[in-house]
Enzyme design. Structure first.
Site, mmCIF file in Angstrom:
data_model
loop_
_atom_site.group_PDB
_atom_site.id
_atom_site.type_symbol
_atom_site.label_atom_id
_atom_site.label_comp_id
_atom_site.label_asym_id
_atom_site.label_seq_id
_atom_site.Cartn_x
_atom_site.Cartn_y
_atom_site.Cartn_z
ATOM 1 N N ASN A 338 0.991 -1.285 -0.157
ATOM 2 C CA ASN A 338 -0.005 0.016 -0.011
ATOM 3 C C ASN A 338 0.718 1.058 0.082
ATOM 4 O O ASN A 338 0.644 2.288 -0.566
ATOM 5 C CB ASN A 338 -0.897 0.176 1.127
ATOM 6 C CG ASN A 338 -2.173 -0.440 0.786
ATOM 7 O OD1 ASN A 338 -2.607 -0.673 -0.166
ATOM 8 N ND2 ASN A 338 -2.849 -0.968 1.762
ATOM 9 N N GLU A 373 -6.586 -7.450 4.610
ATOM 10 C CA GLU A 373 -5.806 -8.344 3.744
ATOM 11 C C GLU A 373 -5.911 -9.964 4.254
ATOM 12 O O GLU A 373 -5.089 -10.730 3.867
ATOM 13 C CB GLU A 373 -4.180 -7.973 3.381
ATOM 14 C CG GLU A 373 -3.532 -8.195 4.798
ATOM 15 C CD GLU A 373 -3.474 -6.780 5.503
ATOM 16 O OE1 GLU A 373 -4.422 -6.206 5.480
ATOM 17 O OE2 GLU A 373 -2.361 -6.665 6.321
#
Ligand code: MG
Length: 457
Positions: A338, A373
């Site tokens: 990210n 995730e």
């Protein structure tokens, strides 16, 4: 069947007459003696059916009907117009205004009750759909509900079941350009055709030499695929009793021969409009339910779905003495992905991961995005050793080929850690099962990531 009926007529004696007859059938009755009052009552109260006088000073019944039908808050309430004379032109005007049905004065008791009951039935179906559609407000359901459903831009697909050639030809001529009309002369063939094709209306003639048309109506009503298709009966003068039986069986409307073209097209339009409205409500309910249990990013099930189904799968496995395994997968160093590629890049990685995950599990497995995730797969009928092999296959599938993200298809190395656990013989619980998978995942992470750890069952 209890329902609230609004009676509207400018002459109080007429109101009273209908009120008494409806009360005798245990309906709840509201009354109004002018248009504006009737509209206000519909906006405020729970009205199930409106019986509306056509001839009223100031605002006539057509105008009241038009206003009710053009307001999303009241458009779903069935309106029965009550005309003084059996004037086809009045009926057509009323149908143009959106009326659902007609009665002529003096009102025949049987017709009044069967019509009102049939509309109340329809209304309660619509109400249930509206309620279910609005229960979940998270996805613009309000907007869906307030949208004008009465889209009339597409030609309706209609089936005509009529064995008389001359009658078929007349109706074909009347509906040219107004309906995509299929015709069958044989009622048995008509039944199968109606079941196989999704028609928006089925018109059934009563004039068969050797067949009871009401049998066909009841068959269509009892079959799942045709339960909601509107049925219009094409009847002969003097067949009132048959029509009333038909209404009790669930036909939606009827026409008397000789058939008037304007009335035919107007009634057909009313039925198709109502069907499309209900179809769209039903679709939005289904969509709401799907969205409530689906993860928007990956299309996998979400945690809410897992929470409500894992216990069921667990109980079933225990009851049948069948194995059950779960795996928890967690993308390694996802925060770094990210940080380096932005949230859009991160989202792309999650979607690609979900795609590869789905490819490696069976249809009966329950794959969910647990949050962030983290993903969970529940595998019924699967021993721990097999689940471990599946987990290893997934780990390899992720690690062996880089993920391509962004417009330029930038390659990112992604790995995943997996914890596996299985239902223990003897005493076990869902919470303990998940806890063991979580511990296994923790060991996989602390052992260096990109690996599978299974807690022996
Ligand atoms: Mg009047």
């Amino acid at each position: 069947m209890t329902a609230r009926i609004l009676v509207v007529d400018d002459i109080p004696a007429n109101v009273r007459l209908l009120e008494v007859r409806l009360l005798a059938e245990y309906f709840e009755v509201l009354t109004a003696t002018n248009g504006p009052d009737a509209i206000e009552t519909c906006e405020n109260g729970k009205v199930d059916v409106v019986l509306l006088d056509v001839m009223m000073p100031d605002m006539d019944g057509f105008e009241v009907c038009r206003r009710l039908k053009s307001d999303p808050a009241t458009s779903h309430i069935p309106v029965v117009m009550i005309t003084a004379l059996d004037q086809v032109s009045d009926r057509v005007r009323g149908l143009e205004a959106g009326a659902d049905d007609f009665l002529t004065k003096p009102v025949n008791d049987l017709q009044l009750m069967t019509r009102v009951k049939s509309l109340v039935r329809l209304k309660s179906l619509t109400d249930e759909l509206r309620l279910r559609a609005s229960t979940t407000r998270n996805i613009g359901i309000e907007e869906l509900l307030s949208r004008n459903f009465a889209s009339e831009d597409t030609t309706p697909k209609v089936l005509l079941i009529d064995e008389r050639k001359s009658s078929v030809e007349r109706i074909q001529k009347m509906l040219r350009d107004r309906a995509d009309l299929d015709v069958t002369h044989d009622p048995h063939a008509g039944f199968f055709q109606a079941a196989e094709t999704s028609y928006e209306c089925v018109m059934i003639s009563t004039a068969f030499a050797d067949f009871d048309p009401l049998r066909l109506c009841s068959q269509l009503r009892s079959l799942d695929r045709t339960r909601f298709v509107p049925i219009i009966l094409l009847a002969e003068e003097g067949e009132e009793e048959r029509i009333i039986r038909g209404l009790e069986l669930g036909i939606n409307d009827y026409l008397m021969r000789p058939i008037d073209q304007q009335e035919l097209t107007a009634r057909l339009r009313t039925q198709v409009r109502r069907k499309r409205y209900n179809d769209q409500l039903r679709a939005s309910v289904t969509q709401t339910i799907e969205m409530a249990v689906t993860d928007g990013l990956t299309g996998l099930h979400n945690r809410r779905y897992l929470d409500s189904h894992l216990q069921t799968l667990f109980d079933r496995a225990v009851a049948r003495r069948r194995p059950l395994s779960v795996m928890i997968t967690d993308l390694d160093r996802f925060k770094a992905i990210n940080d380096a590629h932005g949230h859009d890049g991160g989202d792309e990685v999650l979607r690609e991961f979900a795609r590869r995950l789905r490819k490696n599990v069976r249809g009966i497995d329950l794959a969910c995005r647990f949050g962030g995730e983290e993903f969970v797969v529940v595998m019924p009928d699967t021993e721990g050793a097999v689940a471990e092999k599946v987990a290893e296959r997934i780990r390899a599938e992720i690690a062996q080929a880089a993920f391509a993200i962004g417009q330029d298809g930038k390659a990112i190395e992604v790995t995943v850690s997996v914890g596996v656990s299985s239902v223990l013989k003897g005493v076990d619980t869902v919470a303990a099962l998940m806890k063991r998978a979580d511990l296994a995942l923790y060991e996989a992470k602390s052992g260096g990531r990109n690996r599978v750890v299974a807690k022996a069952a």
